[in-house]
Structure formats: C-alpha cells, structure tokens
Scaffold this motif. Structure first.
Motif, short mmCIF file in Angstrom:
data_model
loop_
_atom_site.label_atom_id
_atom_site.label_comp_id
_atom_site.label_asym_id
_atom_site.label_seq_id
_atom_site.Cartn_x
_atom_site.Cartn_y
_atom_site.Cartn_z
N ASP A 213 33.57 33.32 39.10
CA ASP A 213 34.66 34.10 39.70
C ASP A 213 34.09 34.79 40.94
O ASP A 213 33.28 35.70 40.82
CB ASP A 213 35.16 35.11 38.66
CG ASP A 213 36.27 35.99 39.19
OD1 ASP A 213 37.01 35.54 40.09
OD2 ASP A 213 36.40 37.14 38.71
N TYR A 216 34.34 38.12 45.76
CA TYR A 216 33.56 38.98 46.68
C TYR A 216 32.44 38.20 47.38
O TYR A 216 31.55 38.80 47.97
CB TYR A 216 32.95 40.16 45.90
CG TYR A 216 33.99 41.00 45.21
CD1 TYR A 216 34.70 41.99 45.89
CD2 TYR A 216 34.30 40.78 43.86
CE1 TYR A 216 35.67 42.73 45.26
CE2 TYR A 216 35.27 41.53 43.22
CZ TYR A 216 35.96 42.50 43.92
OH TYR A 216 36.93 43.25 43.29
N SER A 241 39.36 33.86 46.01
CA SER A 241 40.57 34.21 46.76
C SER A 241 40.20 34.73 48.13
O SER A 241 39.03 34.92 48.46
CB SER A 241 41.36 35.27 46.00
OG SER A 241 40.67 36.51 46.08
N ARG A 252 48.42 37.23 47.51
CA ARG A 252 48.17 36.34 46.37
C ARG A 252 47.82 34.92 46.81
O ARG A 252 48.54 33.96 46.57
CB ARG A 252 49.39 36.31 45.43
CG ARG A 252 49.99 37.64 45.09
CD ARG A 252 48.97 38.67 44.60
NE ARG A 252 48.21 38.23 43.44
CZ ARG A 252 46.88 38.35 43.34
NH1 ARG A 252 46.15 38.87 44.31
NH2 ARG A 252 46.26 37.91 42.27
#
Ligand SMILES: Cc1ncc(COP(=O)(O)O)c(C=O)c1O
Length: 396
Positions: A213, A216, A241, A252
């Motif tokens: 994940d 950052y 993201s 989003r």
C-alpha cells in the motif's frame, strides 16, 4: 434497528481518527479556528500542481466527445499506459497498461484487491502499527486482518512473520512510507521479505500475496530513492493513489499495479477488473483519469513537507520526546511520556492540541502527529506539546 448489527458495532467502535476529527470541529466552534491546533488529520494541506488545474481547464474548454460516459472498468487505456511507462522506467520491469487497473483512491484499490483474492475466513497479516481502515476493508469481503508486532524502530520482524504465517494467510500487507510511523523499508529488508515469502509459500504449498500500500511513495525525504517492492517477489499487488503526491485526496483517483512477471496475473487482473465493476465503482472517476495522465511525472513540493518534518523533529527532540525519525509520509509517531496514550491525548486537548492516540493504529503508548498542517498550526501545537512534556518531567 435501522442498520445492520455489524455497521452498528463499527459505529460504536468508531476510529480514533474520526473521533478526534469530530472533537476538533466542536472545539473550533467553541474557541475559534485559530485557537485549536489540530494535528490529527492525514489530509494533504498543499494545493495540487498548477499543471493539474491547467489540464482540467483544457478538458472543460475542449471536451473530448464521450469523456463523461462509462469507461472501461480497468480504466482509460492512455492513462494506464502513462502509469505503466512510469513504472517501467522506475523499476526496469516490463509493465504495460494490461497490468494497471485505475481505482478510486488507494482505499478503493484495497477493497477491490480484497474482494478479488479473499476467501471467507482467510486472513491478511499486517505489521503494527498500521492504517486502521485495513480491518474494515478486509472485513467488507469476508476476510480478517491480524496484526503482528514489528521489530526495532518499527522495522519488519522477519522472525515474527515466519512464525505467524499459516495456511490461512492469504496476504501480508505492508505500507512504506508508513502511516503512522513515517518509516521506509530498505531494499535489503524488502529482498529478505520476498525471499521469506517465497520460502513460506513453498513450504505451505499456498499462494501468499504481498500487498504493498504505497500512497506516500513520492512523499519521501533526504534524497532517498523510493525502494519498490517489485524486484523481490512476483505475487505482488500494489495499491496506490494520487491523493498525497498530487494532493488529490478528495478526487478519489489511484491505481492497482500487478507484477508483470506474476504467473497468475491474467486471472488476477480479470478478477480485479470484475470487482471494480461489481463493487459499484464501475470505473475510477473518468475526468480525473485524464487529468492525472497529464500530471503523471509531477509532485507536490516534497521539500515543504521535509521542512515541516525537520521543524517538528528538532523541537520535539529538544522537549525530550522519543521517536523514530521519519523518512517519508507526513506523520510522526512519538512515544507518549506516560503509558496511557489516550490519557495523554486527552491532556493535549486541554492545551487545544489534537493528536491521535497510538491505540488507533495498534500502537499503544504512542501518539500520531500529522504535520500536513499550516505552519501556524504546527507552531501553536508545539507550545502545547512543550507544556505537556514538562508536566511529565521532560525538558519541554
Ligand atoms: C496507509 C494508507 N493507505 C491508504 C489510504 C487511503 O488513501 P486514498 O485517499 O488514496 O484512498 C491512506 C489514507 O490516508 C493511508 O494512510
């Protein structure tokens, strides 16, 4: 009862981040916005690069016919190509658009991944402290999260991972730079993790996914190059993201990347694409896909975050707080001067400083500071943090 038992239970247990958020709103109403120093939120405070807004204007002024219609579930081909070519350049691996599925943020990506890979009763291991939403995300899809301890300085403890992986372990999820600690895992650590997971998969005769994940990944300091996990383990799925590196958290938009050398990739990608559809995302926001395509090599000003980190770390060190020096993200996770982190967070509230207790991340005895706040807020908070330190015998 108007809602399900499970949602009611979740609401009753509502996350600490949420509780602090609500408390912050109340306090701001009572004392005024500029008298409350809220370090509890992981909301990117910088504005997106100006090129992003230029692209939005360009799209609005010369709309591409059909650009607001349903898109392919995996995303717009040109956007996926832009993501893949960046990944190929940065990792040396043969990424193509076929391994990229655009997602509604990293949170949307993780839900798509969990829906696609988890069977009922299977578990996802996560080194603690960790982003608490993982529990809900895995629970949404019949799985569960099991937290395992980390080692010195919140680094992965491979001995613990070796002991804790069982035949019910479908995946291990890692998050580097880490929320809440700011820790970045080194290539050596990731290499050892990859070797261990290969060994365990063989021993247990099972497929253990590594989920990385990485929202950052581009908020990283001191000239460090981001250590990608791909080179070390092929059953790797990345969720990420543009929420933080382009400051687009509210829009989003993110993506899933599947390792190009994973030999089960065709079925996996088909599954991820299907899950994107039936979870009701259908496709990641279409206009945002086009807009990030034009900003794919841009970043917010990471130097600003680094300056905030340095200011905070220097001050807290002088006050006598103990913490691991963060190399990325925009969080600090100091030890609370007393064992009870909730009580300490409450003490800080009396100085109008809001932080999140470590229990909210499976890291009791600590508290999380987000320094993605205006300089004024950080300065105001330092005063309260100093008073609270002094109250417990630290220099302050
Ligand atoms: C570790 C971690 N993963 C995932 C997310 C979700 O990010 P997104 O806004 O891209 O859904 C966050 C958001 O704060 C996060 O901190």
């Amino acid at each position: 009862m108007s809602i399900s038992q499970s949602v009611r239970k979740a609401l009753e247990a509502s996350s600490w981040v949420r509780r602090m958020f609500e408390l912050g709103l109340e306090m701001k109403k009572q004392f005024g916005d500029d008298q409350v120093f809220d370090l509890s939120l992981g909301n990117p405070v910088l504005e997106p690069p100006k090129e992003f807004h230029q692209e939005l204007r360009r799209l609005a002024e010369a709309p591409i016919p059909g650009m607001h219609r349903y898109m392919p579930n995996a995303g717009i081909k040109e956007t996926r190509m832009a993501v893949a070519s960046r990944l190929a350049r940065e990792t040396g691996l043969s990424f193509t658009e076929n391994e990229i599925i655009m997602a509604s943020g990293a949170g949307g990506a993780l839900n798509v991944i969990f829906k696609t890979i988890l069977n009922p009763g299977e578990e996802v291991l996560v080194p603690a402290p960790f982003f608490w939403e993982y529990i809900a995300y895995a629970g949404n899809h019949g799985g569960s999260v099991r937290a395992i301890p980390t080692g010195k300085d919140f680094q992965l403890d491979l001995g613990v991972i070796e002991e804790e992986v069982t035949s019910a372990t479908r995946a291990i999820i890692i998050n580097s730079p880490n929320n809440p600690t700011g820790v970045v895992y080194s290539p050596e650590m990731l290499k050892s993790l990859g070797a261990l997971l290969s060994k365990l998969s063989e021993k247990l005769n099972t497929l253990i996914y590594l989920i990385s994940d990485e929202p950052y990944a581009r908020i990283i300091f001191d000239g460090l190059e981001y250590p990608y996990v791909y080179p070390f383990y092929s059953p790797t799925i990345v969720a990420t993201s543009f929420s933080k590196d382009l400051s687009l958290a509210g829009e989003r938009i993110g993506y899933i990347a599947v390792h190009p050398d994973f030999n089960g990739k065709l079925e996996l990608i088909e599954g991820l694409t299907y899950s994107t559809r039936v979870l009701g995302f259908v496709n990641a926001p279409a206009m945002m896909q086009r807009a990030v395509q034009a900003s794919i090599d841009l970043n917010v000003d990471v130097g600003w975050y680094q300056t905030q980190r340095d200011r905070l770390c220097r001050s807290l060190e002088d006050m006598g707080y103990q913490f691991v020096h963060p190399q990325g993200a925009f969080y600090l996770f100091p030890k609370a001067p007393i064992a009870d982190d909730v009580a300490f967070a409450q003490e800080l509230i009396s100085h109008r400083v809001l932080v999140t207790p470590g229990v909210g991340f499976g890291g009791p005895g600590h508290f999380r500071i987000s320094y993605s706040v205006e300089e004024r807020v950080l300065e105001g908070a330092l005063h309260g943090l100093s008073l609270a330190a002094r109250a417990h015998g630290l220099p302050g």
